[in-house]
Design a protein around this motif. Structure first.
Motif, short mmCIF file in Angstrom:
data_model
loop_
_atom_site.label_atom_id
_atom_site.label_comp_id
_atom_site.label_asym_id
_atom_site.label_seq_id
_atom_site.Cartn_x
_atom_site.Cartn_y
_atom_site.Cartn_z
N THR A 179 10.96 2.75 -18.45
CA THR A 179 10.22 1.59 -17.95
C THR A 179 8.81 1.60 -18.54
OG1 THR A 179 11.43 1.88 -15.89
CG2 THR A 179 9.57 0.36 -15.83
N GLN A 180 8.22 2.81 -18.59
CA GLN A 180 6.87 2.90 -19.17
C GLN A 180 6.88 2.54 -20.65
OE1 GLN A 180 5.40 6.73 -18.08
NE2 GLN A 180 5.00 6.04 -15.98
N ARG A 181 7.94 2.94 -21.35
CA ARG A 181 8.03 2.63 -22.77
C ARG A 181 8.08 1.11 -22.97
NH1 ARG A 181 13.34 4.01 -26.26
NH2 ARG A 181 12.80 2.70 -28.03
N ALA A 182 8.93 0.45 -22.14
CA ALA A 182 9.01 -1.02 -22.25
C ALA A 182 7.67 -1.65 -21.89
CB ALA A 182 10.12 -1.55 -21.34
N GLY A 183 7.04 -1.11 -20.84
CA GLY A 183 5.75 -1.65 -20.38
C GLY A 183 4.69 -1.52 -21.46
N ALA A 184 4.72 -0.38 -22.20
CA ALA A 184 3.71 -0.17 -23.26
C ALA A 184 3.88 -1.20 -24.37
CB ALA A 184 3.83 1.25 -23.81
N ILE A 185 5.14 -1.51 -24.71
CA ILE A 185 5.38 -2.51 -25.77
C ILE A 185 4.84 -3.87 -25.31
CG2 ILE A 185 7.15 -3.77 -27.07
CD1 ILE A 185 8.93 -1.25 -26.75
#
Ligand code: ADP
Length: 386
Positions: free
Chosen positions: A215-221
């Motif tokens: 979720t954090q990875r998607a949020g960072a993008i």
């Protein structure tokens, strides 16, 4: 001559002499009036100021109101008074010329920009013998400059949106990866919890931790994307060059592995800092990296380099190199002009916008290109002192 002009509205001065070029003092004064140039002089002995009558049009107040330095200061915009006083007093003390632009407040509350030029002529004594100059309105030029700045900001933003538009499908694909992983971990969690037991609960916890990570990875993008397309006024801060390069690469390299592009990124030592608008410099990098990747799309070798290195002249040089065919001869001469493109769907604004962003930051922008080695675009930014 200037002092003699005050209070003499029209007509020829009694006994005036003509200059060699045939112009009389009143001819000169009329010409200055017509072109909107107000003349003034200050008597260094008494501090008295004398202004030509047309100051009513140029500065919005009658000549008699501007009897000395303080009276003149009173019509200057409060934010500009200190700068004007410093320029005037500096010239009075040292002699020589000054030139300054400031705002004046007209009685109705309207402000206008003027440019004032003055010259203090030195005498043998402590005070200058003469101090005189001119003032004229530069509102039209200032307004044109403001309009131009707004247009440039619009163009930069449109170019950024266009770059994003081109990357949209690759970015959607990039976002699908963490979303797919989240879906798989959630399904696994569901399975583990169907048969409760200490081992299953521990496994479900691990799966949930992985969900949080994805979720954090998607949020960072999404965050990077949002920052990139947000309009925003120019906002210069101290930025780490390594951070700028790394963040821009994350965005610009999305989807490029699938085309077999090998990227070598050397963001330089972490301590190098520049005073820069983060989004704009990233825009330059994203544009250069996407162009480089596009140039190599049909090539046998697909090596991309993004390298930042400090230079001896206290600047940092950032270079984006590729192993494509180099810049086409047809556009080599006009490469940095707007709307020059060799791409069927290209806008041709990326390089011109990038160059103006770099120039606005006090840097240089250029390209080395050969058909054999490919193209390397370089730009520099002044480094900030530690
Ligand atoms: P666009 O990408 O929309 O064409 P740009 O201003 O970014 O607009 O680029 C203008 C032109 O410069 C491109 O169409 C291409 O011909 C040339 N160009 C830019 N980057 C490269 C590169 N890395 N290698 C070869 N040609 C390039």
């Amino acid at each position: 001559m200037v002092r003699g002009l005050a209070g003499t509205d029209s007509g020829r001065l009694a006994g005036e002499t003509r200059r060699q070029d045939g112009l009389s003092v009143s001819d000169l004064r009329e010409t200055l009036d017509e072109v909107g140039i107000c003349t003034w002089s200050l008597d260094p002995g008494t501090g008295q100021v004398t202004v030509s009558e047309n100051c009513r049009h140029v500065l919005g107040v009658p000549a008699r109101r501007l009897s000395d330095h303080d009276a003149f200061q009173a019509v200057v915009h409060p934010e500009d008074r200190a700068a004007r006083a410093a320029a005037v007093c500096g010239a009075l003390e040292r002699g020589g010329r000054y030139s300054i632009e400031y705002r004046v407040c007209k009685p109705g509350g309207e402000t206008r920009w003027v440019r004032s030029l003055g010259r203090a002529e030195r005498s043998r004594g402590p005070r200058p013998a003469r101090f005189r100059g001119i003032v004229y309105c530069i509102d039209a030029r200032r307004q044109a400059e403001t309009r131009l700045q707004r247009l440039q900001a619009d163009l930069i933003h449109v170019a950024r949106l266009s770059a994003m538009g081109e990357m949209a499908s690759a970015l959607a694909h990039e976002l699908n990866q963490p979303l797919g992983a989240i879906s798989n971990y959630a399904a696994a969690c569901d399975c583990f919890l169907a048969e409760p037991g200490a081992v299953q609960v521990a496994a479900a916890r691990d799966a949930l931790a992985a969900v949080a990570g994805q979720t954090q990875r998607a949020g960072a993008i999404i965050r990077r994307l949002r920052d990139f397309v947000t309009r925003g006024e120019t906002d210069r801060r101290f930025e780490s060059v390594a951070g700028l390069v790394e963040d821009a690469c994350v965005l610009a390299l999305v989807g490029t592995r699938e085309y077999g592009i090998e990227a070598r990124v050397d963001p330089g030592p972490p301590g190098i800092q520049v005073l820069a608008d983060r989004v704009q410099i990233q825009q330059v990098l994203v544009n250069l990296i996407r162009n480089a990747c596009e140039a190599m799309r049909n090539g046998a070798r697909r090596n991309l380099g993004v390298v930042a290195a400090a230079q001896a002249d206290r600047s940092v040089r950032i270079s984006v190199s590729d192993t494509g065919p180099g810049v086409a001869e047809a556009v080599a001469e006009t490469l940095f002009q707007p709307f020059v493109t060799t791409k069927p769907a290209g806008m041709g604004v990326g390089l011109s916008v990038s160059r103006s962003i770099v120039h606005a930051h006090g840097g240089r922008f250029w390209v080395d290109s050969t058909a054999a080695a490919g193209a390397t675009f370089h730009f520099t930014l002044p480094m900030t002192e530690d």
